[in-house]
Design a protein around this motif. Structure first.
Motif, short mmCIF file in Angstrom:
data_model
loop_
_atom_site.label_atom_id
_atom_site.label_comp_id
_atom_site.label_asym_id
_atom_site.label_seq_id
_atom_site.Cartn_x
_atom_site.Cartn_y
_atom_site.Cartn_z
N ALA A 253 142.65 75.67 29.61
CA ALA A 253 141.71 75.44 28.52
C ALA A 253 140.66 76.55 28.48
CB ALA A 253 141.03 74.08 28.70
N ILE A 254 140.35 76.97 27.27
CA ILE A 254 139.32 78.01 27.12
C ILE A 254 138.57 77.79 25.82
CG2 ILE A 254 140.76 79.72 25.91
CD1 ILE A 254 139.38 81.78 27.88
N GLY A 255 137.28 78.04 25.88
CA GLY A 255 136.43 77.87 24.71
C GLY A 255 135.41 78.98 24.63
N LEU A 256 134.12 78.61 24.59
CA LEU A 256 133.06 79.60 24.42
C LEU A 256 132.85 80.47 25.66
CD1 LEU A 256 130.46 77.56 22.36
CD2 LEU A 256 131.66 79.62 21.64
N GLY A 257 133.50 80.14 26.76
CA GLY A 257 133.45 81.03 27.92
C GLY A 257 133.99 82.41 27.58
N ALA A 258 134.91 82.46 26.63
CA ALA A 258 135.46 83.75 26.21
C ALA A 258 134.38 84.61 25.58
CB ALA A 258 136.61 83.53 25.23
N GLN A 259 133.59 84.04 24.67
CA GLN A 259 132.51 84.79 24.03
C GLN A 259 131.45 85.19 25.05
OE1 GLN A 259 134.39 82.91 22.43
NE2 GLN A 259 134.25 83.06 20.23
N HIS A 260 131.20 84.32 26.01
CA HIS A 260 130.20 84.61 27.04
C HIS A 260 130.61 85.85 27.85
CE1 HIS A 260 127.22 82.58 30.08
NE2 HIS A 260 126.84 83.76 29.69
N SER A 261 131.85 85.89 28.24
CA SER A 261 132.32 87.03 29.03
C SER A 261 132.38 88.30 28.18
CB SER A 261 133.69 86.74 29.64
OG SER A 261 134.66 86.49 28.63
N PHE A 262 132.80 88.18 26.92
CA PHE A 262 132.84 89.34 26.02
C PHE A 262 131.45 89.95 25.85
CE2 PHE A 262 136.91 88.61 23.28
CZ PHE A 262 137.67 88.60 24.44
N ALA A 263 130.43 89.10 25.87
CA ALA A 263 129.05 89.60 25.69
C ALA A 263 128.63 90.53 26.81
CB ALA A 263 128.09 88.42 25.61
N TYR A 264 129.32 90.45 27.95
CA TYR A 264 129.02 91.32 29.09
C TYR A 264 130.11 92.38 29.31
CZ TYR A 264 125.36 88.00 30.37
OH TYR A 264 124.23 87.20 30.38
N GLY A 265 131.05 92.49 28.37
CA GLY A 265 132.10 93.48 28.53
C GLY A 265 133.11 93.12 29.60
N ILE A 266 133.36 91.82 29.75
CA ILE A 266 134.32 91.33 30.75
C ILE A 266 135.52 90.73 30.02
CG2 ILE A 266 134.66 89.84 32.75
CD1 ILE A 266 132.51 92.06 33.08
N PRO A 267 136.73 91.20 30.30
CA PRO A 267 137.91 90.66 29.61
C PRO A 267 138.24 89.25 30.08
CG PRO A 267 138.58 92.21 31.31
CD PRO A 267 137.07 92.29 31.25
N VAL A 268 139.10 88.60 29.32
CA VAL A 268 139.51 87.23 29.62
C VAL A 268 140.96 87.21 30.08
CG1 VAL A 268 140.05 85.00 28.54
CG2 VAL A 268 137.88 86.13 28.05
N VAL A 269 141.24 86.37 31.06
CA VAL A 269 142.62 86.10 31.49
C VAL A 269 142.86 84.61 31.32
CG1 VAL A 269 144.25 86.08 33.41
CG2 VAL A 269 142.69 88.02 33.12
N THR A 270 143.87 84.26 30.53
CA THR A 270 144.20 82.85 30.31
C THR A 270 145.67 82.74 29.94
OG1 THR A 270 143.49 80.82 29.17
CG2 THR A 270 143.65 82.81 27.84
N ALA A 271 146.17 81.51 29.92
CA ALA A 271 147.58 81.28 29.58
C ALA A 271 147.81 81.41 28.08
CB ALA A 271 148.01 79.89 30.06
N ASN A 273 149.76 79.49 26.41
CA ASN A 273 149.87 78.14 25.86
C ASN A 273 148.86 77.23 26.55
OD1 ASN A 273 152.19 78.88 24.25
ND2 ASN A 273 153.34 78.89 26.17
N GLY A 274 148.79 75.99 26.09
CA GLY A 274 147.89 75.03 26.68
C GLY A 274 146.80 74.64 25.70
N PHE A 275 145.74 74.01 26.21
CA PHE A 275 144.63 73.57 25.36
C PHE A 275 143.75 74.76 25.02
CE2 PHE A 275 140.32 72.17 24.59
CZ PHE A 275 140.50 71.13 23.71
N LYS A 276 143.64 75.09 23.75
CA LYS A 276 142.86 76.24 23.33
C LYS A 276 141.91 75.86 22.20
CE LYS A 276 145.44 78.71 26.09
NZ LYS A 276 144.93 79.10 27.41
N GLY A 277 140.67 76.29 22.33
CA GLY A 277 139.72 76.10 21.26
C GLY A 277 139.88 77.18 20.20
N ALA A 278 139.04 77.11 19.17
CA ALA A 278 139.11 78.09 18.09
C ALA A 278 138.83 79.49 18.60
CB ALA A 278 138.11 77.72 17.00
N GLU A 279 138.12 79.59 19.72
CA GLU A 279 137.76 80.89 20.28
C GLU A 279 138.98 81.67 20.74
OE1 GLU A 279 134.73 77.98 20.17
OE2 GLU A 279 136.57 77.92 21.33
N PHE A 280 140.08 80.98 21.00
CA PHE A 280 141.30 81.63 21.47
C PHE A 280 141.81 82.66 20.47
CE2 PHE A 280 145.98 81.73 22.00
CZ PHE A 280 146.04 82.15 23.33
#
Length: 342
Positions: A253-271, A273-280
């Motif tokens: 599952a991933i949500g606004l944590g993606a935007q939080h990490s992007f704000a610091y120039g940190i990439p995201v690693v996630t699956a 498939n699975g539970f995904k918010g609109a941020e995916f």
């Protein structure tokens, strides 16, 4: 100033920046059924009304009287049909303009048909992103009713940290089983003998899953390589921890944590498939993120990020660019202003 009423179930801490920024242009009142949230620096007015629930449905009392007692120009209600008052208001409200705000389509055709009907009856809808606008138009909804306010959080100390020295795979957020942070621990344990001793896992946040994760780390022999920071509210300390991260890893599952990490120039690693918010929808594989399908793939991703520092730097730089240009709070506020004014 126009008077705006925003109806929510409760006030989430990361929404306060949105309400405060909107308060610079409007008289904002937020009606909800949660705990008091107002602090000395908040500019919006808070209205707390009791709610009752019957099975999966909720009802907030006193909303119609509140709308009648104040001369609101616009009412913005969460687009969740489990909250019956919002459905009813969309059909009977007389006076102020009425706009829905939230996620769009579900997997249930019947639910989607109800939402299409409600949008047609309303004065507009504010969506988290534009990914499903074609579907909405196809349902016969005038595109003049559709507004976009990219869902995000305000990161006041945002900075591109992609070039900093890395030593951590990071998870920030509530520790929940559906996030599958255990998969990160298992993948890390499989490669621990192939990576530098100073590389660790960092987990920031509280939650019921932390105890299970601590027990798992002990069981698979990496308890000395997993740092549980607990809840952190200091933005500068949190920024420092992000600066050490090769990536923000939320295996499922991933949500606004993606935007939080992007704000610091940190990439995201996630699956993939699975539970995904609109941020995916903002995650682009091998551009600002890496998507995997199995634990074996996750192990390879972790190894690549360690062995190829330029990979983390490139992905992180792209992530920061996206946040700066499209996902910052000012853009979200502009989406609301566009809906209110038009």
């Amino acid at each position: 100033m126009k008077k705006i009423l925003i109806i929510q179930s409760k006030i989430l801490h990361y929404r306060k920046a949105l309400y405060n920024k909107l308060s610079e242009s409007y008289q904002i009142s937020v009606l909800h059924s949660g705990k008091p949230s107002i602090s000395q620096n908040d500019k919006y007015r808070e209205i707390i009304k009791p709610s009752i629930n019957i099975g999966p449905f909720f009802f907030q009392r006193g909303i119609r009287n509140e709308i009648k007692s104040e001369d609101y120009d616009v009412v913005i209600a969460m687009f969740d049909i489990r909250w019956i008052n919002n459905v009813v208001l969309g059909l009977i409200i007389n006076g102020p303009k009425f706009i829905y705000w939230g996620h769009r389509y579900s997997k249930r055709i019947f639910i989607n048909s109800i939402r299409n009907f409600l949008i047609k009856k309303s004065d507009g809808v504010i969506l988290y992103n534009d990914s499903e606008v074609p579907k909405i138009k196809k349902a016969g909804i005038n595109d003049g009713k559709i507004f976009i306010a990219e869902n995000t959080i305000d990161v006041s100390n945002s900075e591109n940290l992609s070039m900093k020295d890395k030593s951590l795979f990071l998870y920030v957020g509530r520790a929940q089983k559906r996030k599958r942070v255990d998969l990160l621990l298992k993948a890390f344990a499989s490669i621990k003998d192939e990576i530098p001793k100073n590389v660790n896992i960092g987990i920031v946040g509280e939650g019921e899953e932390n105890l299970n994760l601590k027990n798992l780390a002990l069981e698979i022999g990496i308890s000395d390589r997993v740092i549980f920071y607990g809840k952190i509210t200091d933005d500068e300390y949190l920024k420092k921890i992000f600066s050490w991260a090769y990536a923000y890893v939320s295996p499922d599952a991933i949500g606004l944590g993606a935007q939080h990490s992007f704000a610091y120039g940190i990439p995201v690693v996630t699956a993939k498939n699975g539970f995904k918010g609109a941020e995916f929808d903002k995650l682009e594989n091998n551009k600002n993120s890496i998507l995997f399908q199995s634990q074996d793939e996750l192990e390879n991703v972790l190894l690549r990020l360690i062995c190829e520092p330029e990979l983390s730097q490139r992905l992180g730089a792209n992530a920061f660019k996206l946040y700066s240009e499209k996902l910052n709070m000012n853009n979200m506020v502009s989406g609301f202003i566009n809906a209110i004014e038009n």
